[in-house]
Design an enzyme around this catalytic site. Structure first.
Site, PDB file in Angstrom:
ATOM      1  N   ASP A 197       2.133  -7.089   2.492  1.00  0.00           N
ATOM      2  CA  ASP A 197       0.930  -6.307   2.847  1.00  0.00           C
ATOM      3  C   ASP A 197       1.351  -5.070   3.648  1.00  0.00           C
ATOM      4  O   ASP A 197       0.739  -4.728   4.659  1.00  0.00           O
ATOM      5  CB  ASP A 197      -0.083  -7.164   3.617  1.00  0.00           C
ATOM      6  CG  ASP A 197      -1.427  -6.451   3.785  1.00  0.00           C
ATOM      7  OD1 ASP A 197      -1.627  -5.381   3.171  1.00  0.00           O
ATOM      8  OD2 ASP A 197      -2.273  -6.958   4.547  1.00  0.00           O
ATOM      9  N   HIS A 206       0.858  -1.195   0.000  1.00  0.00           N
ATOM     10  CA  HIS A 206       0.000   0.000   0.000  1.00  0.00           C
ATOM     11  C   HIS A 206       0.887   1.236   0.000  1.00  0.00           C
ATOM     12  O   HIS A 206       1.545   1.524   1.001  1.00  0.00           O
ATOM     13  CB  HIS A 206      -0.912   0.001   1.230  1.00  0.00           C
ATOM     14  CG  HIS A 206      -1.867  -1.160   1.252  1.00  0.00           C
ATOM     15  ND1 HIS A 206      -3.110  -1.118   0.666  1.00  0.00           N
ATOM     16  CD2 HIS A 206      -1.743  -2.419   1.755  1.00  0.00           C
ATOM     17  CE1 HIS A 206      -3.732  -2.288   0.826  1.00  0.00           C
ATOM     18  NE2 HIS A 206      -2.914  -3.093   1.484  1.00  0.00           N
ATOM     19  N   HIS A 238      -2.935 -12.697   1.445  1.00  0.00           N
ATOM     20  CA  HIS A 238      -2.574 -12.831   2.864  1.00  0.00           C
ATOM     21  C   HIS A 238      -3.354 -13.904   3.628  1.00  0.00           C
ATOM     22  O   HIS A 238      -4.106 -13.600   4.553  1.00  0.00           O
ATOM     23  CB  HIS A 238      -2.667 -11.492   3.587  1.00  0.00           C
ATOM     24  CG  HIS A 238      -3.875 -10.636   3.266  1.00  0.00           C
ATOM     25  ND1 HIS A 238      -5.144 -11.135   3.210  1.00  0.00           N
ATOM     26  CD2 HIS A 238      -3.980  -9.317   2.989  1.00  0.00           C
ATOM     27  CE1 HIS A 238      -5.980 -10.150   2.917  1.00  0.00           C
ATOM     28  NE2 HIS A 238      -5.284  -9.042   2.773  1.00  0.00           N
ATOM     29  N   ASN A 244      -5.329  -7.100   9.294  1.00  0.00           N
ATOM     30  CA  ASN A 244      -6.470  -7.795   8.726  1.00  0.00           C
ATOM     31  C   ASN A 244      -6.046  -8.592   7.492  1.00  0.00           C
ATOM     32  O   ASN A 244      -5.599  -7.993   6.529  1.00  0.00           O
ATOM     33  CB  ASN A 244      -7.539  -6.749   8.334  1.00  0.00           C
ATOM     34  CG  ASN A 244      -8.836  -7.403   7.917  1.00  0.00           C
ATOM     35  OD1 ASN A 244      -8.994  -8.608   8.008  1.00  0.00           O
ATOM     36  ND2 ASN A 244      -9.763  -6.596   7.420  1.00  0.00           N
TER      37      ASN A 244
HETATM   38 ZN   LIG Z   1      -5.994  -7.071   2.441  1.00  0.00          ZN
END
Ligand SMILES: [Zn+2]
Length: 460
Positions: free
Chosen positions: A334, A64, A234, A307
């Protein structure tokens, strides 16, 4: 002409099943030769990498970068610097930005910004649905034309199975893989940590494993009827791994990825460091010998909230087994940066997510290679041929003529991770002060050094 010679390293290129001591010559942004005793051009820079491992530049397909719209958390510039420090030469950025990357103009914006500001290759994943709202398909064909390498609603999950089926059918027409964050909203509701012993004891709302497994099973069924390439992001639980393993044995085009936090930590971390080191933490490679110098953290530390959540020791073992037997052929971070002020709230209210680009390779080396679960070449494959096979980026190998993206690793160096040293804009890592073994010491993109661990390397 610009040339760089990496001399005398152990070259591991899983794509060619190559593993031998050799020189690597990079000329004008391409791999020119890989063999012993290369005579480099007179003006070539020469770096002695003897005793180190030279491999294709690592790929992280789940990052991200938070642009556009959330540049207080992360930017393309800072996020790619963190990637370079972690040994990554290519990253795929997720589309759950503000606004979402759900149209061709947004994709073009990222490409332009990356061209100017990124120090590693940035590939873009587009959204499955408009605004990642799960209601109406994004223009998948025009996203493909704009250059996305996959589609995903990551951070969210398409709940409508009919809509997901149509997304897979379109994606298949455009030869795009679909990456899915597997979460059944009704089952998970407002769970904040793994539903089990510790959630009961700590009084936190549980996020049950079935909330992930339900969607993994759905994706397997839809992959089977559409023939699309579906990739589950994930994965965190025993049964998710079992479902993927069985489906792959039946020849279904489904794959899965694992993140280092899911195969290193367990839900005991949320009860604080004492509880963790006395129970599930004992088995982590290298921590036994540390005695009193192990890192500490309080209970309810929100840097352990992500998450899907970290789960039980059994789940952690299943992810490691899945990596070892090839059920899971991709490792990713992630990397999910959040500002301190966002994380410094009660556990229930903190956003999900942790940074990960700079701890990803060492934790993988520790839990897989140093712990004796996989040979080094197979760990490197999870960061090179694994993602390459899914996304077809034309990366992940040192074949002659390939892009000169190279990572040099010292697999045995002992060091300690410090969040202050991180290049990311955010410092929300659970691994502050952790003992690490192995890291990238040199990261090269298109023949240019973008990160170099000063102490480890000599130019001669
Ligand atoms: Zn995710």
């Amino acid at each position: 002409m610009s040339s760089l010679l990496l001399a005398g390293g152990r070259v591991i290129d899983p794509a060619q099943q190559f593993d031998a001591v050799a020189d690597v010559l990079l000329v004008d942004g391409k791999v020119s030769a890989v063999r012993q005793n290369i005579t480099a051009p007179a003006d070539a820079e020469r770096i002695d990498v003897s005793g180190l491992v030279v491999c294709p530049g690592l790929i992280d397909l789940h990052v991200h970068l938070r642009e556009p719209g959330q540049s207080a958390k992360e930017t393309i510039a800072a996020g790619t610097r963190a990637a370079a420090r972690g040994g990554f030469t290519s990253v795929v950025c997720m589309p759950n930005t503000s606004p979402a990357i759900d149209n061709s103009a947004a994709v073009a914006l990222i490409h332009e910004k990356a061209e100017r500001e990124a120090c590693v290759n940035v590939f873009v994943a587009g959204a499955i649905t408009k605004a990642i709202a799960g209601e109406e398909l994004a223009p998948i064909g025009s996203l493909k034309q704009a250059g996305v390498v996959a589609i995903t609603d990551d951070g969210h999950c398409v709940q409508n199975n009919e809509l997901m089926r149509r997304a897979l059918e379109y994606a298949n027409m455009f030869d795009l893989p679909v990456l899915d964050h597997c979460q059944d909203y009704a089952l998970v509701s407002d769970g904040v940590m793994h539903e089990g012993y510790w959630s009961t004891l700590l009084g936190l709302r549980g996020w049950p494993s079935a909330g992930e497994e339900m969607i993994v099973a759905r994706n397997i069924l839809l992959a089977e009827i559409t023939g699309a390439r579906v990739h589950c992001q994930h994965l965190s639980s025993v049964r998710s791994v079992e479902l993927i393993r069985a489906a792959r044995q039946r020849g279904i085009s489904i794959s899965g990825e694992a993140c280092p936090h899911h195969f290193t930590l367990t839900d005991a971390v949320i009860a604080g460091s004492d509880r963790f080191w006395r129970s599930d933490g004992r088995d982590i490679f290298g921590v036994k010998d540390r005695g009193d110098s192990l890192p500490t953290w309080p209970n309810f530390d929100t840097n352990f909230k992500m998450n899907p959540p970290v789960r039980s020791a059994r789940d952690r073992e299943a992810i490691l087994d899945g990596l070892a037997d090839g059920t899971l052929d991709i490792i990713c971070s992630d990397h999910a940066p959040h500002c301190d002020y966002e994380k410094e709230v009660e556990f229930d209210y903190a956003p999900f997510g942790i940074t990960g680009l700079e701890t990803e390779l060492p934790l993988s080396l520790m839990q897989l290679y140093h712990a004796g679960r996989l040979p080094l070449a197979d760990v490197i494959a999870k960061f090179t041929v694994g993602p390459e096979r899914l996304l077809r980026l034309e990366k992940g190998t040192l074949k002659t003529g390939a892009d000169a993206d190279v990572t040099v690793i010292d697999p045995d160096v002992d060091w300690e991770f410090r969040r202050q040293e991180s290049a990311s804009k955010s410092k929300n890592t659970p691994f502050e002060g952790w003992p690490m073994k192995g890291r990238a010491v040199l990261t090269i993109v298109a023949g240019k050094v973008v990160w170099r661990e000063q102490t480890a390397l000599v130019t001669v």
